[in-house]
Scaffold this active site. Structure first.
Site, PDB file in Angstrom:
ATOM      1  N   TYR A 140      43.587  43.387  44.384  1.00 30.73           N
ATOM      2  CA  TYR A 140      43.480  44.774  43.940  1.00 30.73           C
ATOM      3  C   TYR A 140      44.630  45.532  44.583  1.00 30.73           C
ATOM      4  O   TYR A 140      44.543  46.016  45.713  1.00 30.73           O
ATOM      5  CB  TYR A 140      42.123  45.355  44.333  1.00 30.73           C
ATOM      6  CG  TYR A 140      41.908  46.783  43.898  1.00 30.73           C
ATOM      7  CD1 TYR A 140      42.358  47.237  42.662  1.00 30.73           C
ATOM      8  CD2 TYR A 140      41.238  47.687  44.723  1.00 30.73           C
ATOM      9  CE1 TYR A 140      42.161  48.542  42.259  1.00 30.73           C
ATOM     10  CE2 TYR A 140      41.019  48.999  44.318  1.00 30.73           C
ATOM     11  CZ  TYR A 140      41.486  49.418  43.102  1.00 30.73           C
ATOM     12  OH  TYR A 140      41.282  50.724  42.699  1.00 30.73           O
ATOM     13  N   ASP A 189      43.921  43.405  39.340  1.00 31.25           N
ATOM     14  CA  ASP A 189      44.423  44.720  38.937  1.00 31.25           C
ATOM     15  C   ASP A 189      45.681  44.998  39.755  1.00 31.25           C
ATOM     16  O   ASP A 189      45.611  45.255  40.945  1.00 31.25           O
ATOM     17  CB  ASP A 189      43.339  45.766  39.206  1.00 31.25           C
ATOM     18  CG  ASP A 189      43.788  47.181  38.863  1.00 31.25           C
ATOM     19  OD1 ASP A 189      44.949  47.365  38.446  1.00 31.25           O
ATOM     20  OD2 ASP A 189      42.971  48.108  39.022  1.00 31.25           O
ATOM     21  N   HIS A 241      38.130  49.069  32.799  1.00 32.12           N
ATOM     22  CA  HIS A 241      39.006  47.927  32.587  1.00 32.12           C
ATOM     23  C   HIS A 241      38.306  46.887  31.720  1.00 32.12           C
ATOM     24  O   HIS A 241      37.080  46.762  31.740  1.00 32.12           O
ATOM     25  CB  HIS A 241      39.362  47.242  33.917  1.00 32.12           C
ATOM     26  CG  HIS A 241      40.218  48.052  34.823  1.00 32.12           C
ATOM     27  ND1 HIS A 241      41.538  47.748  35.070  1.00 32.12           N
ATOM     28  CD2 HIS A 241      39.948  49.156  35.564  1.00 32.12           C
ATOM     29  CE1 HIS A 241      42.039  48.615  35.932  1.00 32.12           C
ATOM     30  NE2 HIS A 241      41.098  49.486  36.243  1.00 32.12           N
TER      31      HIS A 241
END
Length: 267
Positions: free
Chosen positions: A114, A157, A258
Site C-alpha cells: 500500500y 495499490d 477500488h
C-alpha cells in the site's frame, strides 16, 4: 494458480463481500490493502472457514495489509529493508507504517503493498512516498539479484497512474499527485529493476481503471484511475496466462472504491 489484489477500504466492513469474491473467482492467493484494523480486529475466522491462512499487519484504523492463501503461507515478512518511517504528528517519533507484507505462497513470493498517497505536490508526504518507493526498488532489485529464478509479485495499490490513459482526464490532474513526473519515474524505476506490469497486456486502456472516487458520480460517469497493479519478475511474468480487473466489484451498496485485479498463472 489464481492471484488477486484488492484495496478493500476496511476489511471489517467488507469481509463477507471479500469471501464471496474469493469463491466466485476461485482465488488461491489474495493480497489486501487498506484493511483499516489492528491485527486482533481482523476477521480471520471468515477466511479460515474457507480454507485460507491469513497474514496481516495493521496498527490502527489506517493502512493495513494482508495476504490470504489456501496454497501455503510461509516466510512472512513485515516491511522490507530500508522501508522509511513516518510521523503522523509533529514532535512524534517516526514509525514504520503497515504498508508492506511479504509471504511465499506455493513458491511465489507475494508482496502486498500500500504505497503512500503523497497527498499534494507540496506536502511532505510526497517526499515520504518517493523515499518509500526508492527503498522498495532497492530491496526488490536485491531479491532478484539473490535469486532470479524465484517468481516475485509486487502487488497492490501503488497510488500512481503511470501513463496518461490511466486517468480519465489528464487536465484534471495537472497539478496533482499520482501523475507527477517524480512519481511516474519512481514507478518506472521498479519496472526497470525487472518487474513487468503483467495486467496491461490483458486489460489495455484507455478507459480501464481500478479506482473511482465515491464523490461526484465518478463511477457511473466512468471517471476513474488505474492505480492498482501486479508487477512481476520475469519468473512470475512468464507464467501469467490471463489477467482482469473486476469492475463489477465496484458496483452496489457497500463497495470499496477500488476494484480487485486478478491474475492467472500456469503451474
Amino acid at each position: 494458480m489464481r492471484l488477486a489484489t484488492w484495496n478493500v477500504n476496511s476489511i471489517r466492513t467488507r469481509a463477507d463481500r471479500v469471501a464471496a469474491f474469493l469463491q466466485r473467482h476461485d482465488v488461491d492467493v489474495l493480497a489486501l490493502q487498506e484493511t483499516k484494523c489492528r491485527d486482533d480486529q481482523f476477521p480471520e475466522m471468515v477466511f479460515s472457514a474457507l480454507g485460507y491462512e491469513v497474514a496481516h499487519v495493521g496498527h490502527s484504523q489506517w493502512n493495513g495489509v494482508a495476504v490470504l492463501s489456501r496454497v501455503g503461507l510461509d516466510d512472512v515478512q513485515v516491511g522490507f529493508p530500508g522501508m522509511p518511517s513516518w510521523s503522523a504528528k509533529e514532535g512524534q517519533e517516526p514509525a514504520p507504517e503497515a504498508r508492506a507484507l511479504g509471504a511465499t505462497c506455493a513458491g511465489v513470493r507475494v508482496w502486498s503493498l500500500y504505497v503512500p498517497n503523497g497527498r499534494t505536490l507540496a506536502d511532505p508526504h510526497l517526499q515520504y512516498k518517493l523515499e518509500w518507493l526508492s527503498a522498495l526498488r532497492s530491496s526488490a532489485a536485491g531479491w532478484l539479484a539473490d535469486d532470479p529464478s524465484t517468481p516475485v509479485a509486487l502487488v497492490g495499490d501503488w497510488n500512481i497512474a503511470p501513463q496518461d490513459d490511466d486517468v480519465w482526464d489528464m487536465s484534471v490532474f495537472a497539478h496533482s499527485t499520482h501523475v507527477s513526473d517524480p512519481e511516474r519515474a519512481a514507478f518506472r524505476s521498479v519496472v526497470d529493476a525487472g518487474f513487468a506490469d503483467v495486467v496491461r497486456p490483458h486489460a489495455p486502456g484507455p478507459g480501464v481503471y481500478t479506482y473511482w472516487d465515491y464523490t461526484q458520480l465518478r463511477f457511473p460517469r466512468r471517471e476513474g484511475m488505474r492505480i492498482d497493479f501486479v508487477l512481476g519478475s520475469s519468473a512470475f511474468a512468464g507464467r501469467v496466462t490471463n489477467a482482469l480487473i473486476d469492475r463489477e466489484e465496484r458496483k452496489g451498496k457497500g463497495a470499496s472504491d477500488h476494484a480487485p485485479v486478478v491474475v492467472e498463472l500456469a503451474d
